[in-house]
Design a protein around this motif. Structure first.
Motif, PDB file in Angstrom:
ATOM      1  N   VAL A   1      17.856   5.451  39.736  1.00 29.66           N
ATOM      2  CA  VAL A   1      18.190   5.359  38.427  1.00 29.66           C
ATOM      3  C   VAL A   1      19.651   6.537  38.177  1.00 29.66           C
ATOM      4  CG1 VAL A   1      17.938   5.593  35.938  1.00 29.66           C
ATOM      5  CG2 VAL A   1      16.455   4.095  37.571  1.00 29.66           C
ATOM      6  N   TYR A   2      19.143   7.675  38.446  1.00 30.04           N
ATOM      7  CA  TYR A   2      20.153   8.929  38.352  1.00 30.04           C
ATOM      8  C   TYR A   2      21.305   8.398  39.148  1.00 30.04           C
ATOM      9  CZ  TYR A   2      22.046  13.356  38.325  1.00 30.04           C
ATOM     10  OH  TYR A   2      23.014  14.608  38.717  1.00 30.04           O
ATOM     11  N   ARG A   3      21.189   8.077  40.522  1.00 31.69           N
ATOM     12  CA  ARG A   3      22.316   7.816  41.624  1.00 31.69           C
ATOM     13  C   ARG A   3      23.241   6.631  40.807  1.00 31.69           C
ATOM     14  NH1 ARG A   3      18.868   8.594  45.933  1.00 31.69           N
ATOM     15  NH2 ARG A   3      18.326   6.630  45.898  1.00 31.69           N
ATOM     16  N   SER A   4      22.561   5.525  40.317  1.00 27.20           N
ATOM     17  CA  SER A   4      23.130   4.417  39.745  1.00 27.20           C
ATOM     18  C   SER A   4      23.885   4.684  38.428  1.00 27.20           C
ATOM     19  CB  SER A   4      22.387   3.208  39.509  1.00 27.20           C
ATOM     20  OG  SER A   4      21.371   3.398  38.479  1.00 27.20           O
ATOM     21  N   GLN A   5      23.191   5.688  37.652  1.00 29.75           N
ATOM     22  CA  GLN A   5      24.044   6.072  36.632  1.00 29.75           C
ATOM     23  C   GLN A   5      25.290   6.869  37.098  1.00 29.75           C
ATOM     24  OE1 GLN A   5      21.063   8.167  34.009  1.00 29.75           O
ATOM     25  NE2 GLN A   5      20.362   6.209  33.144  1.00 29.75           N
ATOM     26  N   THR A   6      25.121   7.761  37.728  1.00 33.01           N
ATOM     27  CA  THR A   6      26.504   8.624  38.186  1.00 33.01           C
ATOM     28  C   THR A   6      27.530   7.642  38.862  1.00 33.01           C
ATOM     29  OG1 THR A   6      25.332   9.063  40.202  1.00 33.01           O
ATOM     30  CG2 THR A   6      24.916  10.688  38.565  1.00 33.01           C
ATOM     31  N   LYS A   7      26.977   6.766  39.487  1.00 33.43           N
ATOM     32  CA  LYS A   7      28.141   5.995  40.142  1.00 33.43           C
ATOM     33  C   LYS A   7      28.871   5.157  38.758  1.00 33.43           C
ATOM     34  CE  LYS A   7      25.844   5.106  44.470  1.00 33.43           C
ATOM     35  NZ  LYS A   7      25.460   3.869  45.659  1.00 33.43           N
ATOM     36  N   ARG A   8      28.040   4.747  38.263  1.00 31.18           N
ATOM     37  CA  ARG A   8      28.454   3.881  36.958  1.00 31.18           C
ATOM     38  C   ARG A   8      29.402   4.860  36.131  1.00 31.18           C
ATOM     39  NH1 ARG A   8      23.778   2.243  34.162  1.00 31.18           N
ATOM     40  NH2 ARG A   8      22.919   1.177  36.011  1.00 31.18           N
ATOM     41  N   GLN A   9      29.020   5.961  35.876  1.00 30.47           N
ATOM     42  CA  GLN A   9      29.963   7.042  35.270  1.00 30.47           C
ATOM     43  C   GLN A   9      30.933   7.376  36.145  1.00 30.47           C
ATOM     44  OE1 GLN A   9      27.354  10.176  34.484  1.00 30.47           O
ATOM     45  NE2 GLN A   9      26.338   9.272  32.645  1.00 30.47           N
ATOM     46  N   ALA A  10      30.945   7.323  37.253  1.00 37.18           N
ATOM     47  CA  ALA A  10      32.160   7.766  37.980  1.00 37.18           C
ATOM     48  C   ALA A  10      33.005   6.504  38.167  1.00 37.18           C
ATOM     49  CB  ALA A  10      31.602   7.977  39.428  1.00 37.18           C
ATOM     50  N   ARG A  11      32.426   5.255  38.083  1.00 36.18           N
ATOM     51  CA  ARG A  11      33.333   4.113  37.991  1.00 36.18           C
ATOM     52  C   ARG A  11      33.932   4.115  36.502  1.00 36.18           C
ATOM     53  NH1 ARG A  11      29.742  -0.474  38.726  1.00 36.18           N
ATOM     54  NH2 ARG A  11      29.047   0.691  40.521  1.00 36.18           N
ATOM     55  N   ARG A  12      33.271   4.351  35.633  1.00 36.87           N
ATOM     56  CA  ARG A  12      33.976   4.106  34.211  1.00 36.87           C
ATOM     57  C   ARG A  12      34.905   5.321  34.159  1.00 36.87           C
ATOM     58  NH1 ARG A  12      28.819   4.432  31.095  1.00 36.87           N
ATOM     59  NH2 ARG A  12      27.869   3.085  31.550  1.00 36.87           N
ATOM     60  N   SER A  13      34.585   6.524  34.498  1.00 38.36           N
ATOM     61  CA  SER A  13      35.696   7.469  34.377  1.00 38.36           C
ATOM     62  C   SER A  13      36.814   7.167  35.031  1.00 38.36           C
ATOM     63  CB  SER A  13      34.993   8.849  34.877  1.00 38.36           C
ATOM     64  OG  SER A  13      34.734   8.678  36.198  1.00 38.36           O
ATOM     65  N   ARG A  14      36.836   6.539  36.360  1.00 36.93           N
ATOM     66  CA  ARG A  14      37.925   6.187  37.032  1.00 36.93           C
ATOM     67  C   ARG A  14      38.545   5.409  36.455  1.00 36.93           C
ATOM     68  NH1 ARG A  14      36.073   4.594  42.770  1.00 36.93           N
ATOM     69  NH2 ARG A  14      34.261   4.123  41.632  1.00 36.93           N
ATOM     70  N   LEU A  15      38.173   4.277  35.780  1.00 29.99           N
ATOM     71  CA  LEU A  15      38.686   3.225  34.781  1.00 29.99           C
ATOM     72  C   LEU A  15      39.294   3.562  33.801  1.00 29.99           C
ATOM     73  CD1 LEU A  15      36.307   0.157  35.148  1.00 29.99           C
ATOM     74  CD2 LEU A  15      38.291   0.304  36.520  1.00 29.99           C
ATOM     75  N   THR A  16      38.831   4.564  32.906  1.00 27.91           N
ATOM     76  CA  THR A  16      39.359   5.428  31.976  1.00 27.91           C
ATOM     77  C   THR A  16      40.586   6.272  32.222  1.00 27.91           C
ATOM     78  OG1 THR A  16      37.129   5.394  30.988  1.00 27.91           O
ATOM     79  CG2 THR A  16      38.686   6.927  30.333  1.00 27.91           C
ATOM     80  N   GLY A  17      40.432   6.724  33.467  1.00 25.15           N
ATOM     81  CA  GLY A  17      41.507   7.547  34.004  1.00 25.15           C
ATOM     82  C   GLY A  17      42.614   6.697  34.370  1.00 25.15           C
ATOM     83  N   ARG A  18      42.510   5.696  34.955  1.00 27.14           N
ATOM     84  CA  ARG A  18      43.451   4.436  35.423  1.00 27.14           C
ATOM     85  C   ARG A  18      44.148   3.947  34.098  1.00 27.14           C
ATOM     86  NH1 ARG A  18      40.220   1.028  39.833  1.00 27.14           N
ATOM     87  NH2 ARG A  18      40.431   2.952  41.721  1.00 27.14           N
ATOM     88  N   ALA A  19      43.425   3.457  33.245  1.00 28.57           N
ATOM     89  CA  ALA A  19      43.684   3.158  31.860  1.00 28.57           C
ATOM     90  C   ALA A  19      44.547   4.281  31.130  1.00 28.57           C
ATOM     91  CB  ALA A  19      42.706   2.968  30.782  1.00 28.57           C
ATOM     92  N   ALA A  20      44.155   5.570  31.246  1.00 28.85           N
ATOM     93  CA  ALA A  20      45.027   6.477  30.474  1.00 28.85           C
ATOM     94  C   ALA A  20      46.357   6.608  31.330  1.00 28.85           C
ATOM     95  CB  ALA A  20      44.298   7.843  30.573  1.00 28.85           C
ATOM     96  N   LEU A  21      46.387   6.562  32.629  1.00 24.88           N
ATOM     97  CA  LEU A  21      47.366   6.501  33.390  1.00 24.88           C
ATOM     98  C   LEU A  21      48.474   5.478  33.045  1.00 24.88           C
ATOM     99  CD1 LEU A  21      49.120   8.165  35.582  1.00 24.88           C
ATOM    100  CD2 LEU A  21      48.014   6.730  37.120  1.00 24.88           C
ATOM    101  N   LEU A  22      47.963   4.220  32.918  1.00 23.32           N
ATOM    102  CA  LEU A  22      48.764   3.109  32.653  1.00 23.32           C
ATOM    103  C   LEU A  22      49.119   3.191  31.289  1.00 23.32           C
ATOM    104  CD1 LEU A  22      49.492   0.303  33.521  1.00 23.32           C
ATOM    105  CD2 LEU A  22      47.424  -0.741  32.576  1.00 23.32           C
ATOM    106  N   ALA A  23      48.393   3.672  30.258  1.00 24.71           N
ATOM    107  CA  ALA A  23      48.896   3.725  28.941  1.00 24.71           C
ATOM    108  C   ALA A  23      50.039   4.826  28.974  1.00 24.71           C
ATOM    109  CB  ALA A  23      47.767   4.146  28.019  1.00 24.71           C
ATOM    110  N   LEU A  24      49.994   5.794  29.734  1.00 29.90           N
ATOM    111  CA  LEU A  24      50.895   6.971  29.676  1.00 29.90           C
ATOM    112  C   LEU A  24      52.277   6.473  30.348  1.00 29.90           C
ATOM    113  CD1 LEU A  24      51.579  10.029  29.280  1.00 29.90           C
ATOM    114  CD2 LEU A  24      50.958  10.219  31.427  1.00 29.90           C
ATOM    115  N   VAL A  25      52.197   5.636  31.374  1.00 30.30           N
ATOM    116  CA  VAL A  25      53.267   5.170  31.977  1.00 30.30           C
ATOM    117  C   VAL A  25      54.060   3.958  31.142  1.00 30.30           C
ATOM    118  CG1 VAL A  25      53.969   3.436  33.917  1.00 30.30           C
ATOM    119  CG2 VAL A  25      52.591   5.401  34.506  1.00 30.30           C
ATOM    120  N   MET A  26      53.165   3.160  30.522  1.00 30.34           N
ATOM    121  CA  MET A  26      53.848   2.114  29.531  1.00 30.34           C
ATOM    122  C   MET A  26      54.438   2.897  28.166  1.00 30.34           C
ATOM    123  SD  MET A  26      53.313  -0.532  30.757  1.00 30.34           S
ATOM    124  CE  MET A  26      53.747  -1.704  29.262  1.00 30.34           C
TER     125      MET A  26
END
Length: 158
Positions: free
Chosen positions: A26-51
């Motif tokens: 459960v801990y590993r899956s939560q860290t993977k989800r958080q890592a995936r979420r943070s990557r998507l959030t970072g990508r979204a932030a970068l996309l917003a910055l570019v736009m």
């Protein structure tokens, strides 16, 4: 069997190990989800910055483009008006080449007459009421009445 072996295979021990393994998964899956979420959030932030950068970079040129299109339309309108005025002036120039037109203008505006013609000036009889020999109905010269009117206009309360 030894006591350690019994503890190893006991239900409580198995449940404990199973719980630890589940907690680790459960801990590993939560860290993977958080890592995936943070990557998507970072990508979204970068996309917003570019736009935002694109919008800011294109805003001024677009404003200039729209402004210049308006200026072009205004200049085209002025060109059309100037062409119409040139056409009117050409027509007037052609009319001024005609002697009959010139004679008509001279008669209308300058009150000219040909030799042998008699000119008449008609005055409005009601316009001359009260006047005799350049004097108004009061018997005073017109210029004195004019200055009296100027003096009255200068006084407060009138």
């Amino acid at each position: 069997m030894a006591k350690g072996d019994r503890d190893r295979f006991s239900t409580a021990a198995r449940l404990k190990v199973l719980g630890e393994q589940t907690a680790a998964r459960v801990y590993r899956s939560q860290t993977k989800r958080q890592a995936r979420r943070s990557r998507l959030t970072g990508r979204a932030a970068l996309l917003a910055l570019v736009m935002c950068s694109l919008v800011v970079a294109l805003a001024y040129p677009m404003r200039q483009y729209v402004s210049q299109r308006g200026d072009i339309a205004e200049q085209r309108r002025k060109e059309h008006d100037a062409a119409a005025q040139v056409e009117r002036l050409r027509d007037e120039k052609a009319r001024l080449q005609d002697d009959a037109y010139i004679k008509r203008l001279a008669r209308e505006h300058l009150h000219m007459q040909f030799p042998g013609e008699t000119g008449y000036t008609v005055t409005d009889p009601s316009a001359g009421k009260g006047r005799r020999d350049g004097k108004a109905a009061t018997g005073r010269p017109w210029h004195q009445n004019l200055w009296d009117g100027v003096d009255k206009a200068d006084r407060p309360g009138n």
